[in-house]
Design a protein around this motif. Structure first.
Motif, PDB file in Angstrom:
ATOM      1  N   GLY A  41      56.592   4.834 -22.035  1.00  0.00           N
ATOM      2  CA  GLY A  41      55.910   6.498 -21.935  1.00  0.00           C
ATOM      3  C   GLY A  41      56.967   7.503 -22.669  1.00  0.00           C
ATOM      4  O   GLY A  41      58.064   7.018 -22.771  1.00  0.00           O
ATOM      5  N   PRO A  42      56.662   8.647 -22.510  1.00  0.00           N
ATOM      6  CA  PRO A  42      57.385   9.726 -23.176  1.00  0.00           C
ATOM      7  C   PRO A  42      58.720   9.741 -22.324  1.00  0.00           C
ATOM      8  O   PRO A  42      58.761   9.626 -20.955  1.00  0.00           O
ATOM      9  CB  PRO A  42      56.827  10.856 -23.203  1.00  0.00           C
ATOM     10  CG  PRO A  42      55.789  10.838 -22.173  1.00  0.00           C
ATOM     11  CD  PRO A  42      55.416   9.213 -22.139  1.00  0.00           C
ATOM     12  N   ALA A  43      59.930  10.414 -22.700  1.00  0.00           N
ATOM     13  CA  ALA A  43      61.252  10.445 -21.988  1.00  0.00           C
ATOM     14  C   ALA A  43      60.944  11.807 -20.934  1.00  0.00           C
ATOM     15  O   ALA A  43      61.425  11.898 -20.126  1.00  0.00           O
ATOM     16  CB  ALA A  43      62.290  10.674 -22.842  1.00  0.00           C
ATOM     17  N   VAL A  44      60.404  12.768 -21.697  1.00  0.00           N
ATOM     18  CA  VAL A  44      59.948  13.904 -20.881  1.00  0.00           C
ATOM     19  C   VAL A  44      58.555  14.372 -21.648  1.00  0.00           C
ATOM     20  O   VAL A  44      58.229  14.096 -22.728  1.00  0.00           O
ATOM     21  CB  VAL A  44      60.932  15.048 -21.366  1.00  0.00           C
ATOM     22  CG1 VAL A  44      60.293  16.599 -20.695  1.00  0.00           C
ATOM     23  CG2 VAL A  44      62.477  14.951 -20.651  1.00  0.00           C
ATOM     24  N   ILE A  45      57.666  14.981 -20.580  1.00  0.00           N
ATOM     25  CA  ILE A  45      56.455  15.328 -21.287  1.00  0.00           C
ATOM     26  C   ILE A  45      56.432  16.804 -21.777  1.00  0.00           C
ATOM     27  O   ILE A  45      56.716  17.761 -20.682  1.00  0.00           O
ATOM     28  CB  ILE A  45      55.400  15.000 -20.164  1.00  0.00           C
ATOM     29  CG1 ILE A  45      55.103  13.597 -19.703  1.00  0.00           C
ATOM     30  CG2 ILE A  45      54.023  15.587 -20.695  1.00  0.00           C
ATOM     31  CD1 ILE A  45      54.393  13.477 -18.470  1.00  0.00           C
ATOM     32  N   SER A  46      56.330  17.045 -23.042  1.00  0.00           N
ATOM     33  CA  SER A  46      56.187  18.505 -23.414  1.00  0.00           C
ATOM     34  C   SER A  46      55.447  18.602 -24.424  1.00  0.00           C
ATOM     35  O   SER A  46      55.399  19.638 -25.206  1.00  0.00           O
ATOM     36  CB  SER A  46      57.656  19.117 -23.802  1.00  0.00           C
ATOM     37  OG  SER A  46      58.056  18.397 -24.873  1.00  0.00           O
ATOM     38  N   SER A  47      54.080  18.033 -24.480  1.00  0.00           N
ATOM     39  CA  SER A  47      53.092  17.971 -25.495  1.00  0.00           C
ATOM     40  C   SER A  47      51.856  17.425 -24.798  1.00  0.00           C
ATOM     41  O   SER A  47      51.861  16.615 -24.088  1.00  0.00           O
ATOM     42  CB  SER A  47      53.505  17.512 -26.828  1.00  0.00           C
ATOM     43  OG  SER A  47      53.514  16.030 -26.628  1.00  0.00           O
ATOM     44  N   ARG A  48      50.630  17.922 -25.402  1.00  0.00           N
ATOM     45  CA  ARG A  48      49.301  17.244 -25.157  1.00  0.00           C
ATOM     46  C   ARG A  48      49.696  15.563 -25.336  1.00  0.00           C
ATOM     47  O   ARG A  48      48.939  15.030 -24.554  1.00  0.00           O
ATOM     48  CB  ARG A  48      48.199  17.958 -25.999  1.00  0.00           C
ATOM     49  CG  ARG A  48      48.196  19.249 -25.585  1.00  0.00           C
ATOM     50  CD  ARG A  48      47.051  19.816 -26.502  1.00  0.00           C
ATOM     51  NE  ARG A  48      47.046  21.464 -26.247  1.00  0.00           N
ATOM     52  CZ  ARG A  48      46.395  21.966 -25.325  1.00  0.00           C
ATOM     53  NH1 ARG A  48      45.698  21.319 -24.535  1.00  0.00           N
ATOM     54  NH2 ARG A  48      46.301  23.352 -25.113  1.00  0.00           N
ATOM     55  N   ALA A  49      50.149  15.148 -26.484  1.00  0.00           N
ATOM     56  CA  ALA A  49      49.854  13.749 -26.626  1.00  0.00           C
ATOM     57  C   ALA A  49      50.819  12.947 -25.758  1.00  0.00           C
ATOM     58  O   ALA A  49      50.363  12.152 -25.070  1.00  0.00           O
ATOM     59  CB  ALA A  49      50.499  13.292 -28.056  1.00  0.00           C
ATOM     60  N   GLU A  50      51.978  13.511 -25.498  1.00  0.00           N
ATOM     61  CA  GLU A  50      52.810  12.790 -24.436  1.00  0.00           C
ATOM     62  C   GLU A  50      52.069  12.917 -22.981  1.00  0.00           C
ATOM     63  O   GLU A  50      52.099  11.813 -22.241  1.00  0.00           O
ATOM     64  CB  GLU A  50      54.197  13.654 -24.293  1.00  0.00           C
ATOM     65  CG  GLU A  50      54.924  13.350 -25.471  1.00  0.00           C
ATOM     66  CD  GLU A  50      56.345  14.465 -25.587  1.00  0.00           C
ATOM     67  OE1 GLU A  50      57.380  13.822 -25.532  1.00  0.00           O
ATOM     68  OE2 GLU A  50      55.770  15.389 -25.608  1.00  0.00           O
ATOM     69  N   ASN A  51      51.420  13.921 -22.657  1.00  0.00           N
ATOM     70  CA  ASN A  51      50.958  13.945 -21.374  1.00  0.00           C
ATOM     71  C   ASN A  51      49.737  12.840 -21.244  1.00  0.00           C
ATOM     72  O   ASN A  51      49.548  12.266 -20.461  1.00  0.00           O
ATOM     73  CB  ASN A  51      50.349  15.334 -21.128  1.00  0.00           C
ATOM     74  CG  ASN A  51      49.768  15.702 -19.698  1.00  0.00           C
ATOM     75  OD1 ASN A  51      50.581  15.354 -18.773  1.00  0.00           O
ATOM     76  ND2 ASN A  51      48.997  16.374 -19.356  1.00  0.00           N
ATOM     77  N   ALA A  52      48.988  12.667 -22.225  1.00  0.00           N
ATOM     78  CA  ALA A  52      47.933  11.721 -22.388  1.00  0.00           C
ATOM     79  C   ALA A  52      48.204  10.538 -22.265  1.00  0.00           C
ATOM     80  O   ALA A  52      47.835   9.488 -21.286  1.00  0.00           O
ATOM     81  CB  ALA A  52      46.865  11.824 -23.676  1.00  0.00           C
ATOM     82  N   ILE A  53      49.567  10.003 -22.898  1.00  0.00           N
ATOM     83  CA  ILE A  53      50.226   8.863 -23.056  1.00  0.00           C
ATOM     84  C   ILE A  53      50.678   8.523 -21.454  1.00  0.00           C
ATOM     85  O   ILE A  53      50.538   7.524 -20.957  1.00  0.00           O
ATOM     86  CB  ILE A  53      51.239   8.695 -23.848  1.00  0.00           C
ATOM     87  CG1 ILE A  53      50.728   8.733 -25.382  1.00  0.00           C
ATOM     88  CG2 ILE A  53      52.144   7.151 -23.943  1.00  0.00           C
ATOM     89  CD1 ILE A  53      51.826   9.076 -26.462  1.00  0.00           C
ATOM     90  N   ALA A  54      51.205   9.407 -21.108  1.00  0.00           N
ATOM     91  CA  ALA A  54      51.847   9.193 -19.512  1.00  0.00           C
ATOM     92  C   ALA A  54      50.959   9.183 -18.742  1.00  0.00           C
ATOM     93  O   ALA A  54      51.262   8.443 -17.690  1.00  0.00           O
ATOM     94  CB  ALA A  54      52.624  10.411 -19.264  1.00  0.00           C
ATOM     95  N   GLY A  55      49.489   9.672 -18.775  1.00  0.00           N
ATOM     96  CA  GLY A  55      48.551   9.366 -17.901  1.00  0.00           C
ATOM     97  C   GLY A  55      48.273   7.859 -17.650  1.00  0.00           C
ATOM     98  O   GLY A  55      48.305   7.306 -16.562  1.00  0.00           O
ATOM     99  N   HIS A  56      48.175   6.966 -18.732  1.00  0.00           N
ATOM    100  CA  HIS A  56      48.066   5.517 -18.566  1.00  0.00           C
ATOM    101  C   HIS A  56      49.457   4.798 -17.691  1.00  0.00           C
ATOM    102  O   HIS A  56      49.305   4.270 -16.920  1.00  0.00           O
ATOM    103  CB  HIS A  56      47.964   4.775 -19.859  1.00  0.00           C
ATOM    104  CG  HIS A  56      48.152   3.364 -19.947  1.00  0.00           C
ATOM    105  ND1 HIS A  56      48.361   2.664 -21.091  1.00  0.00           N
ATOM    106  CD2 HIS A  56      47.716   2.395 -19.089  1.00  0.00           C
ATOM    107  CE1 HIS A  56      48.506   1.317 -20.723  1.00  0.00           C
ATOM    108  NE2 HIS A  56      48.207   1.225 -19.506  1.00  0.00           N
ATOM    109  N   ALA A  57      50.563   5.412 -18.383  1.00  0.00           N
ATOM    110  CA  ALA A  57      51.858   4.913 -17.458  1.00  0.00           C
ATOM    111  C   ALA A  57      51.888   5.211 -16.168  1.00  0.00           C
ATOM    112  O   ALA A  57      52.277   4.425 -15.454  1.00  0.00           O
ATOM    113  CB  ALA A  57      53.029   5.556 -18.347  1.00  0.00           C
ATOM    114  N   LEU A  58      51.259   6.347 -15.741  1.00  0.00           N
ATOM    115  CA  LEU A  58      51.450   6.894 -14.406  1.00  0.00           C
ATOM    116  C   LEU A  58      50.115   5.906 -13.503  1.00  0.00           C
ATOM    117  O   LEU A  58      50.577   5.577 -12.644  1.00  0.00           O
ATOM    118  CB  LEU A  58      51.103   8.303 -14.215  1.00  0.00           C
ATOM    119  CG  LEU A  58      51.072   8.859 -12.925  1.00  0.00           C
ATOM    120  CD1 LEU A  58      52.547   8.763 -12.263  1.00  0.00           C
ATOM    121  CD2 LEU A  58      50.769  10.477 -13.128  1.00  0.00           C
ATOM    122  N   LEU A  59      49.254   5.723 -14.212  1.00  0.00           N
ATOM    123  CA  LEU A  59      48.013   4.826 -13.434  1.00  0.00           C
ATOM    124  C   LEU A  59      48.696   3.359 -13.189  1.00  0.00           C
ATOM    125  O   LEU A  59      48.424   2.868 -12.200  1.00  0.00           O
ATOM    126  CB  LEU A  59      46.909   4.800 -14.178  1.00  0.00           C
ATOM    127  CG  LEU A  59      46.242   6.185 -14.263  1.00  0.00           C
ATOM    128  CD1 LEU A  59      44.917   6.144 -15.128  1.00  0.00           C
ATOM    129  CD2 LEU A  59      45.774   6.687 -12.809  1.00  0.00           C
TER     130      LEU A  59
END
Lengths: 244, 244, 244, 244, 244, 244
Positions: A41-59
């Motif tokens: 996932g993203p190194a840091v979340i600072s956009s809508r796209a990164e946030n959506a990707i991180a959702g999967h990573a977090l789950l």
């Protein structure tokens, strides 16, 4: 002894460490903090796209701990995939900004929110939590995380100015949102006209509260656990949780 | 050791005792429960007029404990005079229905509320807390407090039917509001499709959380402490708090 | 010639095919439909967790087509990761339920929504689009996708009953949400008192409209393209889009 | 001949007198003004706690007049205990700010509100009346009641500046809230771009209107009269009204 | 071949011509633009009274074309009598500001609106469309239509400043409202940080979309066609439509 | 002596007469009722198109009386063109349903509304007045105006059932909307659990109140009088008012 997973949603281990430290400082004596970082996932979340990707990573990350922790705190100021995590996991899940906003609800009538940079997604986040009528305002401080490290006094002065502006708009407390603002609550509290709310501190305590209350998971509705769901290419733990 | 004032708002000592017992059952080991009953006011609050009168009685009661307790829990399902108490007292103040609703916010997307009799003032209460968009519905069970004591199974069946109806409307948890419903959460939880939220349990834990967070009181705005306010005919403690 | 990516969010190729067929039937002569299925994720999306996972899968899929299509239609009734996709992609992105709701806004004052099973996440979706005040109601039909295939008449009768109920609540049109309801609009329209809105038909036309309008992407704010963002373990195309 | 009780909510008799005078100036020929001051409570209401205490004091005062007046006007800009008074009393009850806001609803699309000092509780008051969408804005003038007496021109200029600012935000009329602003409507009207609304004038006329309409009290619901309610330590008249 | 009626609501033929030209520039190849001007009414609409009068004039104009066009675009930024026209006509009807706002919903999270002069009625218009939560803000530029013709660069600079201000408030796109702003979208787009939305361009495309979707008119509810309605003194075509 | 124009919005003189009679019955001794019927328009308003047409007819009618009456009451339950009339006329203008709703705001927390037939446009009307949060519900009685005349007891029973249903939903009063319900308030009040609100009675009294308050018209904003506006084909009085 309660086990609390502090789950970062970005892939920067140093942020995970900082969050874990903040969580340990805030936790009650009997709470063990387990910190974890997503595999991708993203190194840091600072956009809508990164946030959506991180959702999967977090789950995926949470799924690995399902059944082995008593609660989860999402250590990401965007409350990334919070509702999904809450539905999927067998234990309570708390978002750090969610927790700070709910504490803000008990600290007066309305709260403000300060972050670095743009405020639009935070406005949406507060609305997603149904708390728009309790938001006095948002303020985006013109500063970056590196500046916060290099010049904490200068950045702190900007944050205090933003807090004062929100208090003048009727904020009875102010949420500090974003990992880069971690610790600023303690540093600035004495000079602030209203309480400064730190997501990690509020989140750890809310997680402990939920564990103490020992509420059952809904057996129906949109927060019931998954059962019999097929998937493709997911991590074994995540796929297993979907299968139920 | 934390001292938590459990303040009843009506003048029925038996209800104070029941609330104190529930609070002790819910409290963390280090929390001492101090229960208190107002000197005057309605025997039970079931109308707008009684609620307004009880507001003064409750503030008088709280004022006597100002500086001698670490937090206050208003043991009244109407969250009587909550904002006033929060402004007046030097320590955190929590409303029991407020606390249950905030826990409901972390138990899913929307919560329901069940009470005995009319639901209108509870609808207004949830709106006053800014949480109307998270309320799935309200249900008024046709039962009275004496019936709840005399026929807990029969009344419990009615409550469960109301809970099921709210779950069908999308409630992911249900707040049980009103002293007469105390204890029904534990009695009925196993047969309920969603979590049942008890105001005393939620409130005690929220008060502990706020004490742990140790937030400062606002120095300005509409929640700042009173100072230099004159009054006539109030109890010495209350008059003193207004004077500041 | 306009190239429209019809992006499924689940991993069931048969659903992608059905969506592509529906899209081709709805498209203007000059529109070429390119259909695609994610590499990983849930077989069907019917929970919050699956939806969050599918968000990443969908973004990965879209990233592969960035620069090679003129617009994207998210062929998933949950409008999965719509805002993230809209921010990330250099071309217009449309959600199928979003499109149907916006058409519903021009078909009268309020629209209804019918789906199979639970309605809670659709209520949230309409609210996320800011259209709650234009929603007359939602109805969950007690039927499953296999039943819809095996007994289209029986299921159709249930859908019509739900539509009639929503019309009685003031719906001037009704959105049919969910892949399993594809085609029911044409089958049932003649027997419905109000217009039935199909997300694929509405979505294809909305995508064509946006391409025709040729609006520039925001250069700032929360929908600006990503730039200089680092990530770990993402597909090359997705990582490249984040880097900008 | 109609008898209208003008009930102050604080214990300052001079304010009661000023309100009575304003009421007499505004009343129709056939309206007799009876002014009254509570037996106990704050000298002036300027905090949440004082307002809650005054609620009881006001209800006690009203109870003494129950059955002997045709309507009540609450002469306090916070509309203190308005809903409780409305429920308890056998005759119509009007709040002065409520009345001014309702008149503002007929003077254009949106109204503003000017007061001395903080505006937060007035924002909540307008929301409590369900009129938030008709509020163009609030302005807190930096002035005190003594200054208003000592320098009416200087303070008037500040009020006019605030009114002009609210008109620029879209206010078609402006409510002047607070006893210290009494009379400023007549003094400043000629220099104001929009109508200035005085709570006493609006309230007296609304009370007369309600008496003329002669509406029955609800026999059920949350505004029905009390009946059979026990209490402790209340004034005889108040206790009697609760008993019904 | 689709026939689209572009119906002006004021009586200034030159504005009708300008709108027709803009519509032709925006239309798809197969769309024929028929422009028309009302027989009576205000020369330009800039007040509530003029707008109400123009509603009748517009309906009379539309009635003459009922059955002879495939769709109607109301070429007036106030969306004058839109709901009435939609109910009355047998074909789709679109408002130009409505269309621009709906496109704004797909261009990001929130849109702004710029016009000449007062913004109040536009705020109400967006609220009437149920889109208030998607409105980032409104800005009234201090300029007149003649100035826009005489000094397009100067006025354009003012418009750009307003657009930048709205973008800073979170607008992801900006609607340009009012005939005098026609063409400014193309002139200023390159210098704007966000998309500029022109009502005629959006409206023509939305009308084409609705014709392509071929939705049936509601057979019941408040948008069903009139039938058997008597009237006095109306134009024959209008009276005939009411009779059904 | 105050002169109140009771302006019907449809062209049925018998309804004008009935409204005038109701107004005279409700008016204070010093109020003279002048009733008037438009020159053109629908015989009865029961659709959106008829309402828009009637808006012009009503403004033309009002314009003839501008300067010769002290206030106007729009004798039409749709509050047709109310905001336009308010802006255009030099005297106060009141809508009959508006007035009833505002009285409902002082009769408890929420009001209901009963009418014959569809309720959708009344829901929108209450929302247009910004009072949606104070609306407990709407009920459409299955009856027609002729039935109300032929069988007042039978229709009255249906109305009472609707009122009881709304009271059960929390209505503390109920607005009777529509000319065909005139007089039913007095006929049914004794058998109703809550107050029945008649628009003519409420409207006459509100008009008297506004005349008594003698508020100035806004000099700016969207309710300022027209000035220098050109028009084509309007009645001389209407054209003159637009010219100012």
């Amino acid at each position: 002894m309660m086990r609390l997973l502090v789950a970062n949603a970005n892939t920067t281990a140093a942020i995970t460490e900082a969050c874990a430290e903040a969580a340990r400082a805030a936790a009650a004596p009997g709470t063990e903090i387990i910190a974890a970082t997503p595999r991708f996932g993203p190194a840091v979340i600072s956009s809508r796209a990164e946030n959506a990707i991180a959702g999967h990573a977090l789950l995926e990350l949470l799924a690995e701990h399902a059944g082995r922790v008593d609660a989860c705190l999402l250590a990401v100021s965007h409350d990334t995939a919070l509702e999904a995590a809450r539905q999927m996991m067998p234990c309570p899940v708390v978002g750090m900004t969610e927790a700070a906003c709910l504490v803000g609800c008990m600290a007066g009538s309305r709260f403000g929110l300060v972050t670095f940079g743009g405020v639009d997604t935070y406005r949406e986040l507060v609305a997603r939590h149904g708390l728009a009528s309790r938001l006095a305002g948002l303020a985006g401080v013109a500063a970056t995380p590196p500046e916060a490290v290099a010049d904490p006094e200068g950045v702190g002065a900007k944050v205090l100015a933003a807090v004062a502006g929100l208090a003048a708009q009727g904020a009875d407390s102010v949420v500090l949102a974003g990992a880069a603002l971690a610790g600023f609550d303690r540093r600035l509290q004495a000079r602030s006209p209203v309480a400064l709310l730190d997501g990690m501190a509020c989140g750890v305590r809310m997680a402990e509260l939920l564990v103490a209350l020992d509420l059952p998971k809904p057996r129906g509705g949109s927060y019931a656990a998954c059962s019999g769901r097929d998937s493709l290419g997911l991590s074994p733990a995540l796929a297993a949780l979907l299968r139920g």
